[in-house]
Design a protein around this motif. Sequence first.
Motif, PDB file in Angstrom:
ATOM      1  N   GLY A  88     -22.444 -19.275  -1.543  1.00 33.31           N
ATOM      2  CA  GLY A  88     -22.089 -18.271   0.610  1.00 33.31           C
ATOM      3  C   GLY A  88     -21.385 -17.761   0.575  1.00 33.31           C
ATOM      4  O   GLY A  88     -20.309 -17.013   1.164  1.00 33.31           O
ATOM      5  N   SER A  89     -21.400 -16.546  -0.348  1.00 30.41           N
ATOM      6  CA  SER A  89     -20.967 -15.005  -0.288  1.00 30.41           C
ATOM      7  C   SER A  89     -20.976 -14.087   0.908  1.00 30.41           C
ATOM      8  O   SER A  89     -20.241 -13.299   0.844  1.00 30.41           O
ATOM      9  CB  SER A  89     -21.849 -14.278  -1.440  1.00 30.41           C
ATOM     10  OG  SER A  89     -23.297 -13.850  -1.320  1.00 30.41           O
ATOM     11  N   ASP A  90     -22.061 -14.634   1.970  1.00 29.94           N
ATOM     12  CA  ASP A  90     -21.650 -14.017   2.923  1.00 29.94           C
ATOM     13  C   ASP A  90     -21.483 -14.619   4.044  1.00 29.94           C
ATOM     14  O   ASP A  90     -21.423 -13.907   5.253  1.00 29.94           O
ATOM     15  CB  ASP A  90     -23.130 -13.221   3.140  1.00 29.94           C
ATOM     16  CG  ASP A  90     -24.391 -14.246   3.047  1.00 29.94           C
ATOM     17  OD1 ASP A  90     -24.003 -15.994   2.578  1.00 29.94           O
ATOM     18  OD2 ASP A  90     -25.264 -14.477   3.406  1.00 29.94           O
ATOM     19  N   VAL A  91     -21.044 -15.713   3.811  1.00 28.14           N
ATOM     20  CA  VAL A  91     -20.084 -16.294   4.245  1.00 28.14           C
ATOM     21  C   VAL A  91     -18.507 -15.131   5.129  1.00 28.14           C
ATOM     22  O   VAL A  91     -18.218 -14.864   4.830  1.00 28.14           O
ATOM     23  CB  VAL A  91     -19.398 -17.485   4.341  1.00 28.14           C
ATOM     24  CG1 VAL A  91     -18.527 -18.332   5.698  1.00 28.14           C
ATOM     25  CG2 VAL A  91     -20.724 -18.554   4.317  1.00 28.14           C
ATOM     26  N   ARG A 122     -14.175 -26.029   1.386  1.00 29.98           N
ATOM     27  CA  ARG A 122     -15.284 -24.448   1.173  1.00 29.98           C
ATOM     28  C   ARG A 122     -16.535 -24.538   1.559  1.00 29.98           C
ATOM     29  O   ARG A 122     -17.533 -23.937   2.151  1.00 29.98           O
ATOM     30  CB  ARG A 122     -14.903 -24.114   0.086  1.00 29.98           C
ATOM     31  CG  ARG A 122     -15.586 -23.129  -0.419  1.00 29.98           C
ATOM     32  CD  ARG A 122     -15.358 -21.797   0.619  1.00 29.98           C
ATOM     33  NE  ARG A 122     -17.022 -20.354   0.183  1.00 29.98           N
ATOM     34  CZ  ARG A 122     -17.131 -20.440   0.908  1.00 29.98           C
ATOM     35  NH1 ARG A 122     -18.179 -21.324   2.236  1.00 29.98           N
ATOM     36  NH2 ARG A 122     -18.627 -19.336   0.735  1.00 29.98           N
ATOM     37  N   HIS A 123     -17.201 -25.614   1.011  1.00 31.92           N
ATOM     38  CA  HIS A 123     -18.977 -25.816   0.623  1.00 31.92           C
ATOM     39  C   HIS A 123     -19.754 -25.496   2.715  1.00 31.92           C
ATOM     40  O   HIS A 123     -20.921 -25.591   2.805  1.00 31.92           O
ATOM     41  CB  HIS A 123     -19.510 -27.077   0.018  1.00 31.92           C
ATOM     42  CG  HIS A 123     -18.718 -26.260  -1.497  1.00 31.92           C
ATOM     43  ND1 HIS A 123     -18.737 -25.133  -1.819  1.00 31.92           N
ATOM     44  CD2 HIS A 123     -18.508 -27.599  -2.316  1.00 31.92           C
ATOM     45  CE1 HIS A 123     -19.237 -24.942  -2.942  1.00 31.92           C
ATOM     46  NE2 HIS A 123     -18.040 -26.228  -3.216  1.00 31.92           N
ATOM     47  N   ALA A 124     -18.507 -26.779   3.080  1.00 30.61           N
ATOM     48  CA  ALA A 124     -19.491 -27.053   4.476  1.00 30.61           C
ATOM     49  C   ALA A 124     -19.016 -25.975   5.467  1.00 30.61           C
ATOM     50  O   ALA A 124     -20.142 -25.532   6.451  1.00 30.61           O
ATOM     51  CB  ALA A 124     -18.350 -27.682   5.099  1.00 30.61           C
ATOM     52  N   LEU A 125     -18.305 -24.572   4.872  1.00 30.23           N
ATOM     53  CA  LEU A 125     -18.720 -23.443   6.016  1.00 30.23           C
ATOM     54  C   LEU A 125     -19.487 -22.780   5.930  1.00 30.23           C
ATOM     55  O   LEU A 125     -20.952 -22.072   6.181  1.00 30.23           O
ATOM     56  CB  LEU A 125     -17.295 -22.960   5.626  1.00 30.23           C
ATOM     57  CG  LEU A 125     -15.925 -22.889   6.088  1.00 30.23           C
ATOM     58  CD1 LEU A 125     -14.695 -22.114   5.563  1.00 30.23           C
ATOM     59  CD2 LEU A 125     -16.011 -23.139   7.760  1.00 30.23           C
ATOM     60  N   ILE A 127     -18.239 -23.915  16.181  1.00 34.25           N
ATOM     61  CA  ILE A 127     -18.145 -25.301  14.925  1.00 34.25           C
ATOM     62  C   ILE A 127     -17.814 -25.057  14.178  1.00 34.25           C
ATOM     63  O   ILE A 127     -16.983 -26.100  13.258  1.00 34.25           O
ATOM     64  CB  ILE A 127     -19.656 -25.887  14.719  1.00 34.25           C
ATOM     65  CG1 ILE A 127     -20.813 -25.692  15.955  1.00 34.25           C
ATOM     66  CG2 ILE A 127     -19.517 -26.247  13.243  1.00 34.25           C
ATOM     67  CD1 ILE A 127     -22.453 -26.166  15.443  1.00 34.25           C
ATOM     68  N   ALA A 128     -17.905 -24.042  12.946  1.00 29.78           N
ATOM     69  CA  ALA A 128     -16.409 -23.559  12.059  1.00 29.78           C
ATOM     70  C   ALA A 128     -14.893 -23.346  12.738  1.00 29.78           C
ATOM     71  O   ALA A 128     -13.790 -23.917  11.987  1.00 29.78           O
ATOM     72  CB  ALA A 128     -16.748 -21.796  11.886  1.00 29.78           C
ATOM     73  N   ASP A 129     -14.974 -22.999  13.847  1.00 35.82           N
ATOM     74  CA  ASP A 129     -13.192 -23.383  14.518  1.00 35.82           C
ATOM     75  C   ASP A 129     -13.148 -24.934  14.693  1.00 35.82           C
ATOM     76  O   ASP A 129     -12.094 -25.231  13.874  1.00 35.82           O
ATOM     77  CB  ASP A 129     -13.583 -23.027  15.869  1.00 35.82           C
ATOM     78  CG  ASP A 129     -13.442 -21.549  16.049  1.00 35.82           C
ATOM     79  OD1 ASP A 129     -12.652 -20.830  15.320  1.00 35.82           O
ATOM     80  OD2 ASP A 129     -13.299 -21.109  17.243  1.00 35.82           O
ATOM     81  N   LYS A 130     -13.641 -26.145  14.995  1.00 37.01           N
ATOM     82  CA  LYS A 130     -13.617 -26.882  15.057  1.00 37.01           C
ATOM     83  C   LYS A 130     -13.803 -27.783  13.945  1.00 37.01           C
ATOM     84  O   LYS A 130     -12.236 -28.438  13.805  1.00 37.01           O
ATOM     85  CB  LYS A 130     -15.281 -27.650  15.724  1.00 37.01           C
ATOM     86  CG  LYS A 130     -14.776 -27.297  16.850  1.00 37.01           C
ATOM     87  CD  LYS A 130     -15.164 -28.897  18.316  1.00 37.01           C
ATOM     88  CE  LYS A 130     -15.547 -29.141  19.510  1.00 37.01           C
ATOM     89  NZ  LYS A 130     -13.910 -29.050  20.188  1.00 37.01           N
ATOM     90  N   TYR A 131     -14.051 -27.610  12.713  1.00 38.57           N
ATOM     91  CA  TYR A 131     -14.198 -27.718  11.476  1.00 38.57           C
ATOM     92  C   TYR A 131     -12.818 -26.874  10.613  1.00 38.57           C
ATOM     93  O   TYR A 131     -12.474 -27.473  10.203  1.00 38.57           O
ATOM     94  CB  TYR A 131     -15.293 -27.636  10.344  1.00 38.57           C
ATOM     95  CG  TYR A 131     -15.038 -27.532   9.185  1.00 38.57           C
ATOM     96  CD1 TYR A 131     -15.108 -29.579   8.436  1.00 38.57           C
ATOM     97  CD2 TYR A 131     -14.863 -26.301   8.157  1.00 38.57           C
ATOM     98  CE1 TYR A 131     -15.348 -29.555   7.516  1.00 38.57           C
ATOM     99  CE2 TYR A 131     -14.995 -27.044   6.749  1.00 38.57           C
ATOM    100  CZ  TYR A 131     -15.121 -28.220   5.843  1.00 38.57           C
ATOM    101  OH  TYR A 131     -15.120 -28.954   4.827  1.00 38.57           O
ATOM    102  N   LYS A 189     -16.567 -32.980   7.155  1.00 38.23           N
ATOM    103  CA  LYS A 189     -17.650 -32.052   6.837  1.00 38.23           C
ATOM    104  C   LYS A 189     -18.697 -33.511   6.794  1.00 38.23           C
ATOM    105  O   LYS A 189     -19.532 -33.074   6.759  1.00 38.23           O
ATOM    106  CB  LYS A 189     -17.208 -32.219   4.598  1.00 38.23           C
ATOM    107  CG  LYS A 189     -18.544 -31.865   4.334  1.00 38.23           C
ATOM    108  CD  LYS A 189     -18.298 -32.416   2.758  1.00 38.23           C
ATOM    109  CE  LYS A 189     -19.937 -31.507   1.806  1.00 38.23           C
ATOM    110  NZ  LYS A 189     -19.088 -31.700   0.383  1.00 38.23           N
ATOM    111  N   THR A 190     -19.044 -34.719   7.308  1.00 37.80           N
ATOM    112  CA  THR A 190     -19.769 -35.732   7.543  1.00 37.80           C
ATOM    113  C   THR A 190     -20.386 -35.197   8.887  1.00 37.80           C
ATOM    114  O   THR A 190     -21.378 -35.213   8.953  1.00 37.80           O
ATOM    115  CB  THR A 190     -19.583 -37.230   7.711  1.00 37.80           C
ATOM    116  OG1 THR A 190     -18.272 -37.016   6.332  1.00 37.80           O
ATOM    117  CG2 THR A 190     -20.764 -37.817   7.645  1.00 37.80           C
ATOM    118  N   ILE A 191     -19.547 -34.493   9.480  1.00 33.45           N
ATOM    119  CA  ILE A 191     -20.133 -34.727  11.025  1.00 33.45           C
ATOM    120  C   ILE A 191     -21.104 -33.126  11.280  1.00 33.45           C
ATOM    121  O   ILE A 191     -21.765 -33.007  11.480  1.00 33.45           O
ATOM    122  CB  ILE A 191     -18.412 -34.480  11.994  1.00 33.45           C
ATOM    123  CG1 ILE A 191     -18.248 -35.790  12.006  1.00 33.45           C
ATOM    124  CG2 ILE A 191     -19.452 -33.911  13.123  1.00 33.45           C
ATOM    125  CD1 ILE A 191     -18.934 -37.346  12.603  1.00 33.45           C
TER     126      ILE A 191
END
Length: 323
Positions: free
Chosen positions: A138-141, A156-159, A175-179, A186-188
């Motif tokens: 995820g280094s480029d997230v 972190r990993h869901a991002l 989606i990121a904003d909602k998370y 994370k399940t969703i």
Amino acid sequence: MTKRLKKIKLSKIKLETNYRNKEKDISLELDITKQGLKVPLIVEEESNNQYVLVDGYRRYYALKFLGMKDAMCSVEEQSSEEERIVKRIGIELHTKRRTAYQLERMINRLLENEKYSVKTIANLCNVKEVTITKYVLGSDVNPEWLRRGELTGAGRHALTDIHNLNVSQETRNYIADKYINREITKTIVEIIKKATNENEFKDIYEEKVKDCINEIILQQSRNYDTVKEIINEHNLQARYTKSSHTSMHNLVLKLLARIEKIFRNNYYIKNLSTNEKDELKKSVRNLDLILNPPITWSEFSIEDQYTKNLKMKKKITENRNLL
């Protein structure tokens, strides 16, 4: 490696990293107040009466907040900054006290040194390579996602999963904003990830993708058959595919079977008001009109239209004569 226990003034202990956030931990403070420091801090001796903290940042900050002046420490021989990071990673991977954000920063710090690779770090920390790799992928997230996610406590990993979704950047941000705002779990995110990899999902119009994802979120369903139904419905709005059509047909039959079962319940049918019956009849008529739409004028052939026009004109003339 030689170790010895020693009571050390907190003012003599240096913090060389910002891998652990300086935050108040009330439960830990209460525990220390009642029972004292049960686990010593781990430090390395840099010089005479000067030390660097290796492990125990939460305990160190708790002691500081409580106004303590010294603490019992396990003193180890001095090593390099990288070697201390390896120690911290090894401890944290097996105790899971640090967040994934903090571990990621430590691992990336080590990888800046050519001496260290994912395999090397894994071997030194006695874990599998895949364990270290997931912190590197995820280094480029988006850094702003990471900053906000760490503040809200979002995993972190869901991002990383959201970053790699096969959708537009606008939808990924949505989606990121909602998370990050803890509106979805994370399940969703995992369900959305699986859904966006479906072939039927790829045919959905871009402007309808967000609607489809919102329906998946709204359902909050762990039953993936329900998610597939949502995908197939949106897919069929974009174009005909046999699989989506079959899925929708089977869904309609299932819903109709449920309606029929309800209709066979005498307590339901016998207690319907006149207004409720009229509403049901209207809905049934609407469905029948959709299945068997009335014939429109344009559906007649040109020859039939001509013949019918003549008949209509003749009928109009006859009516006028009668008048």
